[in-house]
Write a protein that holds these residues in place. Structure first.
Motif, PDB file in Angstrom:
ATOM      1  N   ARG A  91      48.699  41.622  33.818  1.00  0.00           N
ATOM      2  CA  ARG A  91      50.056  41.880  33.344  1.00  0.00           C
ATOM      3  C   ARG A  91      50.341  41.128  32.040  1.00  0.00           C
ATOM      4  O   ARG A  91      51.156  41.561  31.236  1.00  0.00           O
ATOM      5  CB  ARG A  91      51.076  41.483  34.404  1.00  0.00           C
ATOM      6  N   ALA A  92      49.641  40.034  31.799  1.00  0.00           N
ATOM      7  CA  ALA A  92      49.878  39.248  30.581  1.00  0.00           C
ATOM      8  C   ALA A  92      49.226  39.848  29.346  1.00  0.00           C
ATOM      9  O   ALA A  92      49.821  39.865  28.278  1.00  0.00           O
ATOM     10  CB  ALA A  92      49.391  37.810  30.774  1.00  0.00           C
ATOM     11  N   CYS A  93      47.992  40.374  29.491  1.00  0.00           N
ATOM     12  CA  CYS A  93      47.265  40.806  28.287  1.00  0.00           C
ATOM     13  C   CYS A  93      46.720  42.224  28.336  1.00  0.00           C
ATOM     14  O   CYS A  93      46.216  42.727  27.340  1.00  0.00           O
ATOM     15  CB  CYS A  93      46.139  39.826  27.971  1.00  0.00           C
ATOM     16  N   GLY A  94      46.774  42.887  29.487  1.00  0.00           N
ATOM     17  CA  GLY A  94      46.315  44.269  29.574  1.00  0.00           C
ATOM     18  C   GLY A  94      44.837  44.461  29.835  1.00  0.00           C
ATOM     19  O   GLY A  94      44.358  45.593  29.848  1.00  0.00           O
ATOM     20  N   THR A  95      44.091  43.405  30.082  1.00  0.00           N
ATOM     21  CA  THR A  95      42.657  43.527  30.358  1.00  0.00           C
ATOM     22  C   THR A  95      42.431  44.144  31.737  1.00  0.00           C
ATOM     23  O   THR A  95      43.080  43.764  32.706  1.00  0.00           O
ATOM     24  CB  THR A  95      41.987  42.138  30.308  1.00  0.00           C
ATOM     25  N   GLU A  96      41.503  45.104  31.826  1.00  0.00           N
ATOM     26  CA  GLU A  96      41.149  45.689  33.113  1.00  0.00           C
ATOM     27  C   GLU A  96      40.502  44.627  33.989  1.00  0.00           C
ATOM     28  O   GLU A  96      39.535  43.978  33.573  1.00  0.00           O
ATOM     29  CB  GLU A  96      40.184  46.857  32.933  1.00  0.00           C
ATOM     30  N   LEU A  97      41.037  44.450  35.194  1.00  0.00           N
ATOM     31  CA  LEU A  97      40.537  43.426  36.104  1.00  0.00           C
ATOM     32  C   LEU A  97      39.914  43.997  37.364  1.00  0.00           C
ATOM     33  O   LEU A  97      38.827  43.581  37.773  1.00  0.00           O
ATOM     34  CB  LEU A  97      41.679  42.484  36.508  1.00  0.00           C
ATOM     35  N   PHE A  98      40.614  44.914  38.018  1.00  0.00           N
ATOM     36  CA  PHE A  98      40.172  45.463  39.297  1.00  0.00           C
ATOM     37  C   PHE A  98      40.428  46.966  39.310  1.00  0.00           C
ATOM     38  O   PHE A  98      41.245  47.468  38.550  1.00  0.00           O
ATOM     39  CB  PHE A  98      40.944  44.818  40.465  1.00  0.00           C
ATOM     40  N   ARG A  99      39.724  47.654  40.215  1.00  0.00           N
ATOM     41  CA  ARG A  99      39.934  49.089  40.414  1.00  0.00           C
ATOM     42  C   ARG A  99      40.337  49.334  41.861  1.00  0.00           C
ATOM     43  O   ARG A  99      39.965  48.566  42.750  1.00  0.00           O
ATOM     44  CB  ARG A  99      38.644  49.849  40.096  1.00  0.00           C
ATOM     45  N   SER A 100      41.063  50.387  42.069  1.00  0.00           N
ATOM     46  CA  SER A 100      41.514  50.709  43.426  1.00  0.00           C
ATOM     47  C   SER A 100      40.344  50.947  44.376  1.00  0.00           C
ATOM     48  O   SER A 100      40.477  50.747  45.585  1.00  0.00           O
ATOM     49  CB  SER A 100      42.425  51.930  43.403  1.00  0.00           C
ATOM     50  N   THR A 101      39.188  51.342  43.858  1.00  0.00           N
ATOM     51  CA  THR A 101      38.021  51.585  44.713  1.00  0.00           C
ATOM     52  C   THR A 101      37.495  50.289  45.341  1.00  0.00           C
ATOM     53  O   THR A 101      36.737  50.346  46.303  1.00  0.00           O
ATOM     54  CB  THR A 101      36.889  52.268  43.915  1.00  0.00           C
ATOM     55  N   GLU A 102      37.897  49.136  44.804  1.00  0.00           N
ATOM     56  CA  GLU A 102      37.482  47.846  45.357  1.00  0.00           C
ATOM     57  C   GLU A 102      38.626  47.147  46.100  1.00  0.00           C
ATOM     58  O   GLU A 102      38.480  46.021  46.541  1.00  0.00           O
ATOM     59  CB  GLU A 102      36.947  46.920  44.255  1.00  0.00           C
ATOM     60  N   LYS A 103      39.762  47.815  46.221  1.00  0.00           N
ATOM     61  CA  LYS A 103      40.917  47.246  46.936  1.00  0.00           C
ATOM     62  C   LYS A 103      40.757  47.541  48.421  1.00  0.00           C
ATOM     63  O   LYS A 103      40.302  48.606  48.809  1.00  0.00           O
ATOM     64  CB  LYS A 103      42.218  47.858  46.408  1.00  0.00           C
ATOM     65  N   GLU A 115      34.645  44.339  36.333  1.00  0.00           N
ATOM     66  CA  GLU A 115      33.439  43.888  35.620  1.00  0.00           C
ATOM     67  C   GLU A 115      33.294  42.399  35.894  1.00  0.00           C
ATOM     68  O   GLU A 115      34.283  41.683  35.958  1.00  0.00           O
ATOM     69  CB  GLU A 115      33.576  44.114  34.114  1.00  0.00           C
ATOM     70  N   SER A 116      32.074  41.923  36.026  1.00  0.00           N
ATOM     71  CA  SER A 116      31.881  40.514  36.355  1.00  0.00           C
ATOM     72  C   SER A 116      32.456  39.582  35.291  1.00  0.00           C
ATOM     73  O   SER A 116      32.861  38.474  35.595  1.00  0.00           O
ATOM     74  CB  SER A 116      30.394  40.211  36.577  1.00  0.00           C
ATOM     75  N   GLU A 117      32.547  40.059  34.051  1.00  0.00           N
ATOM     76  CA  GLU A 117      33.079  39.217  32.972  1.00  0.00           C
ATOM     77  C   GLU A 117      34.605  39.289  32.872  1.00  0.00           C
ATOM     78  O   GLU A 117      35.205  38.619  32.045  1.00  0.00           O
ATOM     79  CB  GLU A 117      32.488  39.633  31.606  1.00  0.00           C
ATOM     80  N   ALA A 118      35.250  40.089  33.705  1.00  0.00           N
ATOM     81  CA  ALA A 118      36.700  40.272  33.619  1.00  0.00           C
ATOM     82  C   ALA A 118      37.476  39.050  34.090  1.00  0.00           C
ATOM     83  O   ALA A 118      38.602  38.823  33.667  1.00  0.00           O
ATOM     84  CB  ALA A 118      37.136  41.492  34.418  1.00  0.00           C
ATOM     85  N   ALA A 130      39.749  36.426  32.259  1.00  0.00           N
ATOM     86  CA  ALA A 130      38.826  35.887  31.262  1.00  0.00           C
ATOM     87  C   ALA A 130      39.372  36.025  29.845  1.00  0.00           C
ATOM     88  O   ALA A 130      39.025  35.241  28.970  1.00  0.00           O
ATOM     89  CB  ALA A 130      37.469  36.579  31.370  1.00  0.00           C
ATOM     90  N   ASN A 131      40.234  36.994  29.624  1.00  0.00           N
ATOM     91  CA  ASN A 131      40.732  37.267  28.283  1.00  0.00           C
ATOM     92  C   ASN A 131      41.843  36.308  27.842  1.00  0.00           C
ATOM     93  O   ASN A 131      41.879  35.879  26.700  1.00  0.00           O
ATOM     94  CB  ASN A 131      41.229  38.710  28.203  1.00  0.00           C
ATOM     95  N   CYS A 132      42.765  35.976  28.766  1.00  0.00           N
ATOM     96  CA  CYS A 132      43.911  35.138  28.381  1.00  0.00           C
ATOM     97  C   CYS A 132      44.080  33.900  29.251  1.00  0.00           C
ATOM     98  O   CYS A 132      44.993  33.106  29.023  1.00  0.00           O
ATOM     99  CB  CYS A 132      45.196  35.957  28.384  1.00  0.00           C
ATOM    100  N   HIS A 133      43.205  33.729  30.244  1.00  0.00           N
ATOM    101  CA  HIS A 133      43.221  32.591  31.168  1.00  0.00           C
ATOM    102  C   HIS A 133      44.478  32.534  32.028  1.00  0.00           C
ATOM    103  O   HIS A 133      44.854  31.466  32.509  1.00  0.00           O
ATOM    104  CB  HIS A 133      43.011  31.265  30.431  1.00  0.00           C
ATOM    105  N   SER A 134      45.119  33.656  32.243  1.00  0.00           N
ATOM    106  CA  SER A 134      46.254  33.681  33.157  1.00  0.00           C
ATOM    107  C   SER A 134      45.770  33.547  34.595  1.00  0.00           C
ATOM    108  O   SER A 134      44.734  34.097  34.973  1.00  0.00           O
ATOM    109  CB  SER A 134      47.041  34.980  32.998  1.00  0.00           C
ATOM    110  N   HIS A 135      46.547  32.826  35.405  1.00  0.00           N
ATOM    111  CA  HIS A 135      46.261  32.655  36.828  1.00  0.00           C
ATOM    112  C   HIS A 135      46.527  33.976  37.540  1.00  0.00           C
ATOM    113  O   HIS A 135      47.593  34.567  37.385  1.00  0.00           O
ATOM    114  CB  HIS A 135      47.161  31.555  37.409  1.00  0.00           C
ATOM    115  N   LEU A 136      45.555  34.423  38.328  1.00  0.00           N
ATOM    116  CA  LEU A 136      45.690  35.674  39.068  1.00  0.00           C
ATOM    117  C   LEU A 136      45.844  35.430  40.564  1.00  0.00           C
ATOM    118  O   LEU A 136      46.597  36.132  41.234  1.00  0.00           O
ATOM    119  CB  LEU A 136      44.472  36.567  38.823  1.00  0.00           C
TER     120      LEU A 136
END
Length: 147
Positions: free
Chosen positions: A58-70, A85-88, A107-113
């Motif tokens: 929500r902070a930077c828009g980087t793809e983190l997870f997909r519904s197929t893994e929820k 992605e492992s680097e996400a 990984a992109n903005c270091h926001s706590h998830l």
């Protein structure tokens, strides 16, 4: 535990001042994403959502997870068994609250998830539960213009 003071992490690709983050995020989003707060269980917008799509930071828009893994863990927060992605995401030790946990950061903005837990016995390919705050995510349903 704020990621902004941890010098053992690689520098985030997106670096904003606390004031810039405050202007970009709501007070609740800032509290979770930038100050490592936790939203209350069972109240998050994505806890019970089964919509297909991509979850981004929500902070930077980087793809983190997909519904197929929820998956449904009944823990009160959205749960995923693997990042998109492992680097996400970045994982780091979190010894706050008198217990040892593993914190999950964008990984992109270091926001706590949220946190990741292992060996809980869920029937998933990784036996991991990425327990993520809904407020840290934004879902783009499959077929949406964001893809």
């Amino acid at each position: 535990m704020s990621s902004e003071t941890d010098t053992s992490l690689p520098a985030p690709r997106i670096q904003l001042t606390p004031q810039q983050w405050r202007s970009k995020l709501s007070p609740e989003e800032y509290s979770v994403l930038r100050e490592a707060a936790t939203e209350r269980p069972f109240v998050g917008e994505y806890t019970d959502v089964t919509t297909e799509g991509v979850y981004e930071c929500r902070a930077c828009g980087t793809e983190l997870f997909r519904s197929t893994e929820k998956f449904e863990s009944h823990c009160g927060w959205p749960s995923f068994f693997d990042p998109a992605e492992s680097e996400a995401v970045i994982l780091r030790s979190d010894d706050t609250l008198g217990m040892r946990r593993v914190e999950v950061l964008c990984a992109n903005c270091h926001s706590h998830l949220g946190h990741v837990f292992e060996g809980e016995g869920y029937n998933t390919p990784t036996d991991k539960r990425y327990c993520i705050n809904s407020i840290a995510l934004r879902l783009h349903p499959s077929g949406s213009a964001a893809e």
